[in-house]
Each structure stands twice: as C-alpha cells, then as structure tokens.
Design an enzyme around this catalytic site. Structure first.
Site, PDB file in Angstrom:
ATOM      1  N   THR A 379       0.908  -1.128   0.000  1.00 30.19           N
ATOM      2  CA  THR A 379       0.000   0.000   0.000  1.00 30.19           C
ATOM      3  C   THR A 379       0.945   1.174   0.000  1.00 30.19           C
ATOM      4  OG1 THR A 379      -1.647  -1.296   1.171  1.00 30.19           O
ATOM      5  CG2 THR A 379      -1.755   1.062   1.531  1.00 30.19           C
ATOM      6  N   LEU A 398      -3.228  -1.136  -4.111  1.00 33.97           N
ATOM      7  CA  LEU A 398      -3.751  -2.155  -5.024  1.00 33.97           C
ATOM      8  C   LEU A 398      -3.964  -3.452  -4.247  1.00 33.97           C
ATOM      9  CD1 LEU A 398      -1.362  -1.586  -8.072  1.00 33.97           C
ATOM     10  CD2 LEU A 398      -3.822  -1.228  -8.096  1.00 33.97           C
ATOM     11  N   ASP A 421      -9.575  -8.656   0.650  1.00 30.68           N
ATOM     12  CA  ASP A 421      -9.796  -8.022   1.960  1.00 30.68           C
ATOM     13  C   ASP A 421     -11.171  -8.340   2.543  1.00 30.68           C
ATOM     14  OD1 ASP A 421      -7.359  -6.963   2.591  1.00 30.68           O
ATOM     15  OD2 ASP A 421      -7.775  -4.953   1.870  1.00 30.68           O
ATOM     16  N   GLY A 472      -0.795  -3.393   5.247  1.00 31.94           N
ATOM     17  CA  GLY A 472      -1.918  -4.293   5.528  1.00 31.94           C
ATOM     18  C   GLY A 472      -2.406  -4.117   6.961  1.00 31.94           C
TER      19      GLY A 472
HETATM   20  N1  GLY Z   1      -5.439  -3.794   1.259  1.00 35.12           N
HETATM   21  C1  GLY Z   1      -4.974  -3.503   2.544  1.00 35.12           C
HETATM   22  C2  GLY Z   1      -5.951  -2.741   3.349  1.00 35.12           C
HETATM   23  O1  GLY Z   1      -6.798  -2.084   2.803  1.00 35.12           O
HETATM   24  O2  GLY Z   1      -5.906  -2.809   4.549  1.00 35.12           O
END
Ligand code: GLY
Length: 576
Positions: A379, A398, A421, A472
């Site tokens: 991220t 992404l 997610d 994450g």
């Molecule tokens: N894709 C990681 C988050 O949105 O936490």
C-alpha cells in the site's frame, strides 16, 4: 473573475514552460531519496523521490496541499506501480486552512455480480488463489473518483497536476535497484496474467537506472486529463477494463464502473493525552483500531516506562490483541453492516477490555474474544502540509504488490486484488492473516474492510502531525506506535520512523516484530509467554510534525515542519 483572453494565454504559456523545466529534470534522473528535512512553506512525503519532488514543485507553483497530494498520487501511479495506482482505491483524511475536516472514501467495491461464497470450491473450502490473483480478485476501482473528489479543494488547473505523471509515463523514468528487483521477481506473474505485452516485462532482467516507459498508461492519463473521471469510468478505458477482466472469467461490468462514486465519511476523532487524533472510519478498520488501542493504553502512563521496554510493549500488544479481536467481529462496510462505532470507542468499554490485563503475563488469544457491545503488504502513503494550514493524509493501495498483476489491455494500468480483503469464509485468514465474519462477508457493491489509517493530529485545534503508512493489517499498529513515540516519548519524526515496530492482531497469537529490540527486551517478552516472529520490515511510515512554540501553538504565518520519510524503502520527501 474571468481573465482577459490574452493574459490567460500568456499565463498558460508561462505555466507550460515552468512545467517543461520541471518535467525535463524529472525524466533526466531519479532524485533523492531524502529522508529528513525541515521546511517552512510546505512538504510532501511519499514512497518515491519522483512523487515527492512533483508534489513539492506543485506547492512552489502556488498549489495547496490538496493540489500537491493529487499530483503526487498521480505520479505514484506511474513511478510506483506496485502500489501507486489508478486501478485501486484508498482513503483521504484532510484539514483545510479554515480548519474544516474531510474524510473521503474511494475504496474499491465488490462488483454487482459478486456473491458471498464466490471463492469457495466444490468442497466449501476457500480458494484464496482466486481472491488474491487474477481477474476474479479485482474490486471496482475507486482511485480516479477519489482524485476528483479531492480536486474540489485544490486550486490549480487539473492539467498542471496530471501532466508530470503523463510525461513520466510517456518518456519513462529511471528505476531504483529495489524497483528493478521487484519487477524481476514478479515477471512470471505478469506473463501469467497478461497474454499480451505489458510495460513491466522485458526480455532481459531489469537493472537499476533502466527507463520504465508506459505509453499506454500515458494515453489513459491523457483521457482522464481531457475527460475527467468519465475518461476512466466510461468510454474506451471502461470498455478495455471490462473486456480485459471478462475475457478471463472476471465479473466487472460497465454498470459497476459507471456507478462508482467516492463517498464522504465522518472521520473518527478522539482525544489522546490532550491531542485530537483524526483518522479514517469504516469501511477502514484503521481509525477505530487506533481509537481503541490508544484508549486502552491511555490510563497506563506509558511515558514513565522505558521507550521500547518490555513493560511498555506488553501493554501496547495487549491493547492491539483486544482491538483486533473486535475488528474480526464488528467491522465492515457501514453501508451494509451496522458497525457499533461509538460503543467500540467508549472509554468504559475500553477500560473493561483491559480488566483482565496481567502485567506479568501475555493473555492468550484463546482467552480473548470480541467484547460485548450493544448493538504482503503493499500500500502507500502520502503526507502533505502547506503553510496555510492545509493538511492531507492519503493511503492508497492495489492490495498485494502490483495488485492482481492484471494490466488492462491497451490501457496500461494495473488492477487491484482488493477482493481478498473481504472475509472469503468465516475464520479463514486472508493474505494478511486477518479473519472476519458476517460484518465483512462479500455482498454486491459492498466495500471490503480495510486497515488503512491516514491520520492527522491536532493540538489545541492547530496542525500537529500528519502520519500514515502501508502494511496491511500492521498499518494501525504502526500509526499507533508512531503517535505514542512522538507524544509520550518525545521522539523526533526520524526516530519514530526508525524505531522497530511490533504487531499483534489477535490471530495468529504471536507478536510480529522487526529486528532491533535489545535481547533483554525480547527475552522478557518470551518469559511473559509471547511467541515472537521476526519479520523483515513493518510499514513505511511517513510523518510531518509541526514545530511547537511555547504554549503548544504552531507559529502563525511561518509554520515550521519537520518531516521524515521511512528508511525501509526508497521513500523520500521534498519541500521548501
Ligand atoms: N489492502 C490492505 C488494506 O486495505 O488494509
């Protein structure tokens, strides 16, 4: 007021020349990275030296923090393809010079054809390969709608903000050693998910200093420049996206794209030791987790315990464990699931959550459930501040590195793999090991639960800090520790980014931690009953901290800002 045509023309000619001067220097060579700096007029911190420089140049040309953030975000879509994007989504928390706060949700959504069990095989087992790679993992992108949502607060013509990105895509930019290694590592995936040539693959291995040229992406960015959000969500770009995805069995349709809207949200806001913390609400878990963790540790006078001592880490980890147990049960898209936000942040509730805290011992996660309330980590973060008091904190993604690895045919941009997610099946961990249930089950049009945590901190209503990170599920814990390091331990932004981070997310029952803690500390944690798992790097935290004058007020007019870009990557900052 309208400008007379001649003056307007002259202004445009001057602006074009200024842009050409700046752009030539971007293409000539990779600037930076610069890790620390002090500025009086404005600063941009992000994952790439190109991105930071482009944003800072926009500030110098009269743009505000929103202009700079948009230009940087668009530049990252070109120079930081593993996470910067137009095919993903994210969140912005901002404060304008008048003190008004905005929280903009441009998170991806499940396609209208998505359904709860779409990743279960014939035996009812979750097939996480499908939710993490390739066309079925793609959520409906929100990034471009987000950019135009932010643009309402900007002041420069949009083409000025997007032209540097277009030039970098068309003429190419020099990649760093880390970027070369990453592109080489993902070569097989790019070949597997795209049966047509893509810019990220070449015959020989990538080397540091090679030019990465993306002409198809440049053409797509030009459509966005000339047609606005419709240049992405309608017409040729939308058609190419749908054809790319459906050709391999994906389910995104034109209706999904045409119907996408960025959504304003009410930010999470709470007090911590006299500071106002403002962060992102559901559909991100980031702000609520931050409020819960900070609320749980607030009574413990952590400043009297040593910085990164076993005692302090123990309390913080137990707060993390309990907050993440709540995440799994109570957090999801508030448009589909009633998230008990107030209850989860309630001081009495948080005090009760720590009632079984044992100062000598780890509490096993098997003994911690969600409380009873009524009712790979790629991220990227952008932190921007200007001298008018505009603050912008954006986290965008992404999901995994290069998302689904699917590049839209003919349009040159990568699509996310954000569907992972969601909770594919209750209790089955996603790529970050996070589990979930009904709150985060797949439903058509729903936004998947995030951990992104773009955050602002104010002191007596004045700008104090802009902070955020990728990572994450580790995002909220890194932001939590950074704020504690600065507020409670008086660390500088540079020290706070460098401090080893640790992370507990309830399940799995272990502390993930970076190298760098003294052996005596890790030994104590093991004696308390913790399982420790050393990992390579947690987050890449970008910080802007405002100078404080006596009385705690940032100095009016000339506001000094100390900024730090994380040391873990090519992250960089630029300002003046
Ligand atoms: N894709 C990681 C988050 O949105 O936490």
């Amino acid at each position: 007021m309208l400008m007379p045509k001649k003056i307007h023309h002259c202004v445009n000619v001057i602006l074009v020349w200024i842009s050409i001067i700046f752009i030539s220097s971007y293409v000539a060579g990779q600037p930076g990275p610069v890790k620390n700096g002090h500025f009086e007029n404005g600063v941009v911190v992000c994952a790439s030296a190109y991105g930071a420089q482009i944003g800072a140049d926009i500030l110098k040309q009269g743009g505000n923090a929103y202009d700079a953030a948009i230009a940087t975000q668009l530049a990252l879509a070109v120079v930081y393809p593993q996470a910067g994007n137009i095919g993903g989504g994210g969140f912005m928390v901002a404060r304008n010079a008048k003190g008004q706060i905005q929280a903009l949700d441009f998170r991806e959504r499940a396609p209208l054809k998505a359904f709860r069990d779409m990743y279960l095989d014939s035996n009812g087992a979750a097939d996480l390969h499908k939710s993490q790679d390739g066309v079925l993992s793609v959520g409906v992108p929100g990034a471009v709608a987000g950019i135009f949502g932010m643009y309402k607060y900007a002041r420069l013509p949009f083409e000025k903000l997007i032209n540097p990105a277009i030039e970098l895509a068309a003429k190419g930019f020099k990649i760093t050693a880390a970027e070369a290694a990453l592109l080489n590592r993902f070569k097989k995936d790019f070949e597997r998910y795209n049966d047509y040539p893509v810019a990220f693959v070449k015959k020989t291995d990538w080397q540091q200093g090679d030019l990465l040229i993306q002409p198809e992406l440049a053409a797509t960015l030009k459509k966005i420049r000339d047609q606005g959000a419709s240049g992405f969500y309608q017409g040729e770009t939308a058609q190419s996206l749908v054809e790319t995805v459906t050709a391999s069995g994906g389910i995104i349709g034109l209706k999904d794209l045409d119907g996408y809207q960025a959504t304003p949200r009410t930010p999470v806001s709470f007090d911590y030791h006299g500071y106002q913390i403002i962060s992102f609400p559901p559909p991100s878990s980031g702000g609520l987790l931050l409020a819960q963790m900070m609320g749980m540790i607030a009574p413990f006078n952590i400043d009297t315990m040593g910085f990164l001592s076993a005692k302090a880490i123990h309390i913080m980890v137990e707060a993390e464990r309990r907050a993440y147990a709540d995440r799994a049960k109570y957090m999801g898209d508030p448009d589909y699931f009633q998230v008990p936000e107030k209850e989860l942040m309630n001081q009495h509730y948080l005090a009760a959550r720590m009632k079984d805290f044992n100062p000598q011992k780890a509490t096993p996660s098997s003994a911690v459930n969600a409380g009873n309330v009524y009712e790979h980590n790629e991220t990227t973060h952008i932190a921007v501040a200007d001298n008018q008091g505009n603050l912008v904190s954006i986290t965008t993604t992404l999901n995994g590195n290069f998302g689904s690895r699917v590049v839209v045919k003919g349009a040159g941009f990568l699509l996310n793999d954000e569907m992972d997610d969601f909770s594919a099946k209750p209790g089955v961990p996603n790529m970050f090991g996070a589990v979930g249930g009904v709150a985060n089950q797949i439903e058509p049009g729903k936004r998947m639960l995030s951990s992104m945590c773009p955050t602002l901190v104010l002191k007596k209503g004045q700008p104090y800090m802009v902070v955020g990170t990728p990572g994450g599920t580790t995002i909220p814990t890194s932001v939590f520790q950074t704020i504690v390091d600065i507020i409670d331990y008086g660390k500088t932004p540079g020290q706070a980014t460098e401090a080893p981070k640790f992370h507990h997310q309830w399940l799995p029952d272990q502390i993930m931690l970076e190298d760098g803690l003294p052996v005596a500390v890790t030994d104590s944690l093991v004696q308390m009953g913790y399982a420790l798992k050393t990992v390579n790097g947690i987050g890449r935290t970008e910080i802007i901290l405002f100078d404080q004058k006596a009385g705690g007020k940032a100095s009016p007019g000339k506001i000094g800002m100390q900024a730090a870009a994380d040391i873990r990557g090519d992250d960089s900052l630029a300002g003046y």
